[in-house]
Design a protein around this motif. Structure first.
Motif, PDB file in Angstrom:
ATOM      1  N   THR A 198      28.397  35.680  59.270  1.00 50.90           N
ATOM      2  CA  THR A 198      29.598  35.639  58.451  1.00 50.90           C
ATOM      3  C   THR A 198      29.286  34.823  57.214  1.00 50.90           C
ATOM      4  O   THR A 198      29.064  33.619  57.298  1.00 50.90           O
ATOM      5  CB  THR A 198      30.763  35.028  59.236  1.00 50.90           C
ATOM      6  N   ALA A 199      29.224  35.513  56.067  1.00 54.14           N
ATOM      7  CA  ALA A 199      28.829  34.844  54.831  1.00 54.14           C
ATOM      8  C   ALA A 199      30.021  34.129  54.205  1.00 54.14           C
ATOM      9  O   ALA A 199      29.890  33.059  53.636  1.00 54.14           O
ATOM     10  CB  ALA A 199      28.236  35.845  53.851  1.00 54.14           C
ATOM     11  N   VAL A 200      31.188  34.758  54.278  1.00 52.08           N
ATOM     12  CA  VAL A 200      32.417  34.162  53.747  1.00 52.08           C
ATOM     13  C   VAL A 200      33.408  34.149  54.892  1.00 52.08           C
ATOM     14  O   VAL A 200      33.759  35.190  55.425  1.00 52.08           O
ATOM     15  CB  VAL A 200      32.972  34.974  52.556  1.00 52.08           C
ATOM     16  N   ALA A 204      32.379  40.285  46.620  1.00 55.56           N
ATOM     17  CA  ALA A 204      33.511  40.899  47.318  1.00 55.56           C
ATOM     18  C   ALA A 204      34.683  41.089  46.359  1.00 55.56           C
ATOM     19  O   ALA A 204      35.363  42.116  46.380  1.00 55.56           O
ATOM     20  CB  ALA A 204      33.926  40.038  48.508  1.00 55.56           C
ATOM     21  N   VAL A 205      34.899  40.096  45.481  1.00 67.03           N
ATOM     22  CA  VAL A 205      35.972  40.224  44.495  1.00 67.03           C
ATOM     23  C   VAL A 205      35.687  41.414  43.584  1.00 67.03           C
ATOM     24  O   VAL A 205      36.575  42.183  43.239  1.00 67.03           O
ATOM     25  CB  VAL A 205      36.111  38.925  43.676  1.00 67.03           C
ATOM     26  N   SER A 257      42.405  40.101  52.196  1.00 65.82           N
ATOM     27  CA  SER A 257      42.681  41.036  51.101  1.00 65.82           C
ATOM     28  C   SER A 257      42.482  40.336  49.774  1.00 65.82           C
ATOM     29  O   SER A 257      42.443  39.106  49.699  1.00 65.82           O
ATOM     30  CB  SER A 257      44.112  41.560  51.209  1.00 65.82           C
ATOM     31  N   ILE A 258      42.328  41.129  48.729  1.00 65.21           N
ATOM     32  CA  ILE A 258      42.229  40.598  47.377  1.00 65.21           C
ATOM     33  C   ILE A 258      43.355  41.226  46.572  1.00 65.21           C
ATOM     34  O   ILE A 258      43.478  42.459  46.524  1.00 65.21           O
ATOM     35  CB  ILE A 258      40.872  40.948  46.741  1.00 65.21           C
ATOM     36  N   PRO A 274      37.609  51.156  43.831  1.00 62.37           N
ATOM     37  CA  PRO A 274      36.172  51.001  43.602  1.00 62.37           C
ATOM     38  C   PRO A 274      35.887  50.049  42.449  1.00 62.37           C
ATOM     39  O   PRO A 274      36.747  49.834  41.578  1.00 62.37           O
ATOM     40  CB  PRO A 274      35.700  52.420  43.266  1.00 62.37           C
ATOM     41  N   THR A 275      34.687  49.495  42.463  1.00 65.59           N
ATOM     42  CA  THR A 275      34.295  48.486  41.483  1.00 65.59           C
ATOM     43  C   THR A 275      34.645  48.870  40.050  1.00 65.59           C
ATOM     44  O   THR A 275      35.223  48.076  39.313  1.00 65.59           O
ATOM     45  CB  THR A 275      32.771  48.257  41.594  1.00 65.59           C
TER      46      THR A 275
END
Lengths: 556, 336
Positions: B9-11, B40-41, B51-52, B63-64
């Protein structure tokens, strides 16, 4: 002029290392090819007669053969590249489970003996075969399909290796700036890949235009390329003058193509280092966006596996029934198959020859690689090396038929009477495998930072010790891979061997070709079974090579 | 939000909010998950949970390239096949801005990052600092709703980093950009950001305005990360602050190097508070850096004025400057 001391070997050592391979190349390549050409242009009365050109180009058949060679190669190159790109993407860019296995599957055809590929497509397309209803047996489309089948590995492996190491953050950067996936591909990924793709395509074109075994088995008498035409002219029509003319034409074309490939490859390498394309692999998760390439890749794998499955199934059937009869027949010499040895004996001959050829090719190839991977400080040194590099690539494109026939007519009298020598076939095969060995080892050596050797030197290592501690450590696996690769190539070599193998000691590909040419379903069944045996052997060797995970194998 | 790679788990359950027009620095040691947070953001990593939201809109499934969050990478990631102008014009072309409008915008951005005359240069011919300026201009050209800066100055040398940090701050202020900056360098964070979020091992440790976080680090590790040179446990902290008007009881304290000012003892018999023996002396930009052995506390860093001459073995008095001492666990907004 500044003299390089640390790490750099003196020019004399390098010259000595280059001398042996050069001598080999001179005797076993330049001499036979030259002899072949002399036969065509130097009449008995002496002098040089170039009238052959006008004569040969005046024939309608020559035009047909040239045109057929050109357009089939071009078409096959386009199709192979178009199919190879999505396959490379899926196998090298996506975190697809089992991608290592799939990469190996895609690589199989490249090392399959050309004769076997021909037999395979025949078994698929012949009137009794699964796709017999297409009526493509003896059709040019079969040759085209076989070309694609063969060369897909060149595109996927070459492009894939680059793609895998492209820094994906460049694509990320474009996406955060608002570029859609299509725009990212068009403006970032493609510019980075294009040189490599072009380079791979040029190699595919080169291979297609000099293909021999496939065309000979699939084209019959109806379709011929320059290579098969040379074969026909020398062996059947005994028109050496015309054969020599075509050889010269092919030589010129191949030399030009090699120059183009070398240029494109250098450009590809240059753009890679500029864009920092040495990032560690960062495969992307498989998402729905990848559906289209995934489907295409699945179709491509099916296309590759189809003929292989058909071959295996065909070898297990006779008269509409499942049987091992085709395999038991491999141990028999009957009047029907009219062989001089059993297939198993031929296999033993093939194996012995291939081992000798592989060892020879790797020994010479290692010397060549060490020499051409140096980076001399002087411009003249660099120029010399790039010439050497090109010279050792020559056998890659010179018609194996020309080499084989040249062997026959030049090495048949003292001081070098090798006609009856068992060494002839391994030597010829080693010449064919040599460029591939160099292509496998030299990039690895080139990638070694010269400062490592310098560091070793400052720590007190002599040039030889530095070579051992720096170069040898890195090159051990590629060396093993090269041996395996050369072994596989030699096992399947047909072009030169078809001239040189002695009637009482034929190699397996030669026997398979003989069997295909004989009438009767039994002989064809035997050819299928023998092809399976040969493929399993080369496949096993290549599986071992694949386990070594050396990227430069089969990449151009 | 939570981001995982396989079992790592990175974040881990990190939650931050950012007001429009402000710059948030996410500060943490390398490998703490701050870059993953940023990716991720940007939509470059999938969320494992959470969620963001931007301006009330949930970004899940966006999408990005539709987020409008331009990212500036640590090593610029300039496109090598385009020249400087081509790189900066890239997001403009994507928006369909062409012709003179595009050229004017490129010229304006080049001026903003102080690179007039660089338009036709290739990225490969630029220095690291110049490349980062171009990368910043390119990111600003996208007129992002949110600018993401991933260690933008880390690859540069110290003096260049300080200069460029000020320039980045100016550029962000001029363009009223809302931005998230990820860095492991506290100076960079202080120079560029309004708000600060401290991350460690995938978790958010502390979040607040820059002065707040700087004055009140949540714990010893955070204090050390923010450039406090020493953290003292309660008993030593009490001894050290014995002469101050307020004696610290039951808390740890963090000190900057400047917190202890060393001076030679004028009259040996007169007790002046803290004393110690000089153990090491080295010259520094702002005077002398000392290490002093203090009875009952241990080895402490201290400074001495440039005109003070001390040698190893000398006895010195130490004045504690209250402004360079912070009391930990008091007033800091500690998350969870």
């Amino acid at each position: 002029m500044r003299r390089r001391v640390a790490g750099g070997s003196s020019p004399w050592v390098l010259a000595a290392a280059a001398a042996l391979p050069l001598a080999f190349l001179a005797v076993f390549f330049v001499l036979p090819v030259g002899g072949m050409l002399a036969r065509g242009f130097v009449p008995e009365s002496g002098g040089v007669d170039l009238g052959g050109f006008a004569d040969v180009f005046g024939r309608a058949r020559t035009g047909r053969v040239l045109w057929f060679t050109l357009w089939t190669s071009a078409a096959a190159t386009v199709v192979t590249t178009a199919v190879g790109l999505p396959v490379a993407y899926v196998l090298y860019r996506l975190a697809l489970p089992g991608r290592r296995v799939l990469r190996a599957v895609v690589a199989i055809p490249f090392v399959m003996p050309t004769v076997v590929v021909g037999v395979m497509f025949r078994s698929l397309l012949a009137s009794g075969g699964p796709l017999g209803w297409l009526g493509l047996d003896g059709h040019w489309a079969a040759i085209l399909a076989a070309f694609v089948f063969f060369n897909l590995a060149v595109v996927t492996r070459t492009v894939g290796a680059t793609w895998e190491h492209l820094d994906r953050r460049a694509e990320d950067a474009a996406a955060t700036l608002g570029a859609s996936p299509w725009m990212v591909w068009r403006t970032v990924t493609w510019p980075a890949l294009a040189p490599t793709v072009l380079s791979a395509a040029s190699v595919v074109f080169l291979f297609c235009s000099t293909a021999f075994g496939v065309v000979l088995t699939l084209g019959g008498l109806r379709y011929g390329t320059v290579e098969t035409e040379i074969y026909l002219l020398t062996t059947t029509l005994l028109d050496l003058r015309a054969a020599a003319v075509l050889s010269v034409v092919q030589f010129g074309a191949v030399a030009a193509m090699l120059a183009v490939t070398a240029y494109l490859r250098q450009r590809a390498e240059a753009t890679q280092s500029r864009s920092g394309a040495t990032a560690s692999p960062q495969p992307r998760k498989v998402t729905r966006a990848a559906a289209a390439p995934l489907v295409l890749a699945a179709l491509a794998v099916a296309f590759l596996l189809g003929p292989i499955v058909s071959l295996v199934v065909g070898s297990l059937r006779r008269d509409g029934e499942w049987t091992l009869a085709n395999y038991t027949a491999l141990g028999e010499v009957t009047r029907a198959n009219a062989l001089t040895t059993t297939v198993w004996d031929a296999l033993a001959v093939s194996a012995r020859v291939a081992i000798l050829a592989a060892l020879l090719a790797v020994a010479l190839g290692l010397l060549v690689s060490v020499v051409v991977s140096r980076r001399p400080a002087s411009a003249r040194g660099r120029a010399t090396l790039s010439v050497l590099d090109a010279v050792f690539m020559l056998p890659l494109g010179i018609s194996a038929v020309t080499v084989g026939f040249g062997f026959l007519i030049t090495l048949d009298r003292p001081p070098l009477d090798l006609r009856s020598s068992v060494a002839l076939v391994p030597i010829a095969q080693a010449m064919v495998a040599l460029p591939l060995v160099v292509r496998t080892i030299a990039p690895v050596l080139r990638a070694i930072d010269d400062r490592q050797r310098q560091a070793a030197a400052t720590l007190g290592a002599t040039p030889w010790q530095a070579l051992r501690v720096v170069d040898l450590a890195v090159v051990r696996r590629p060396l093993l891979a090269a041996i395996g690769f050369a072994l596989a190539v030699s096992l399947g070599e047909f072009g030169a061997t078809s001239f040189l193998s002695r009637p009482d000691r034929p190699t397996l590909p030669v026997v398979i070709y003989q069997l295909v040419g004989r009438p009767g379903a039994e002989n064809f069944g035997m050819a299928l079974a023998a092809s399976v045996v040969l493929s399993v052997l080369t496949g096993a060797v290549m599986a071992g090579v694949e386990r070594l995970r050396v990227d430069s194998v089969g990449a151009f | 939000m939570t981001v995982s790679f396989g079992s790592t788990t990175a974040v881990d359950d990190v939650s931050v909010t950012l007001q429009p027009g402000r710059v948030l620095a996410v500060l943490g040691p390398s490998g703490c998950g701050k870059s993953t947070l940023l990716r991720a953001v940007a939509g470059l990593e999938e969320l494992g949970g959470g969620s963001i939201h931007f301006d009330g809109e949930d970004l899940a499934g966006v999408p990005t390239h539709r987020r409008g969050f331009a990212m500036m990478f640590q090593d610029g990631q300039l496109f090598p096949h385009l020249d400087v102008a081509g790189n900066i014009a890239y997001p403009l072309s994507l928006k369909g801005i062409r012709g003179s409008a595009r050229d004017e915008e490129v010229a304006r951005l080049l001026a903003l990052v102080d690179l007039q005359g660089y338009a036709v240069r290739r990225p490969g011919t630029l220095s690291g600092g110049e490349q980062q300026r171009v990368a910043l201009a390119r990111a600003l050209a996208a007129q992002p709703r949110l600018l993401l800066l991933d260690e933008p100055l880390s690859a540069l040398d110290r003096s260049l980093r300080e200069r460029l940090a000020a320039d980045v701050r100016t550029a962000l202020t001029v363009t009223h950009a809302t931005a998230i900056l990820v860095t492991h360098d506290h100076d960079e964070a202080f120079a560029v950001a309004d708000d600060l979020a401290i991350m460690r091992a995938g978790r958010l440790i502390q979040h607040g305005t820059v002065p707040d976080v700087f004055r009140h680090p949540a714990d010893a590790q955070t204090a050390q990360f923010l450039g406090y040179s020493t953290v003292l446990a309660p008993p030593e902290a009490e001894r050290l602050t014995a002469d101050l008007p307020e004696v610290v009881r039951g808390h740890s304290v963090a000190l900057r190097r400047a917190a202890l000012q060393a001076a030679p003892i004028a009259e040996p018999d007169y007790r002046q508070g803290l004393e110690g023996t000089v153990d090491r002396v080295s010259a520094a930009r702002d005077g002398w850096h000392l290490e002093v052995l203090i009875e009952g506390i241990g080895r402490m860093p201290a400074i001495a004025a440039a005109d003070v001459v001390t040698r190893v073995g000398d006895r010195v008095t130490l004045e504690v400057k209250r402004s360079d001492v912070v009391i930990l666990g008091e007033g800091g907004q500690r998350e969870r």
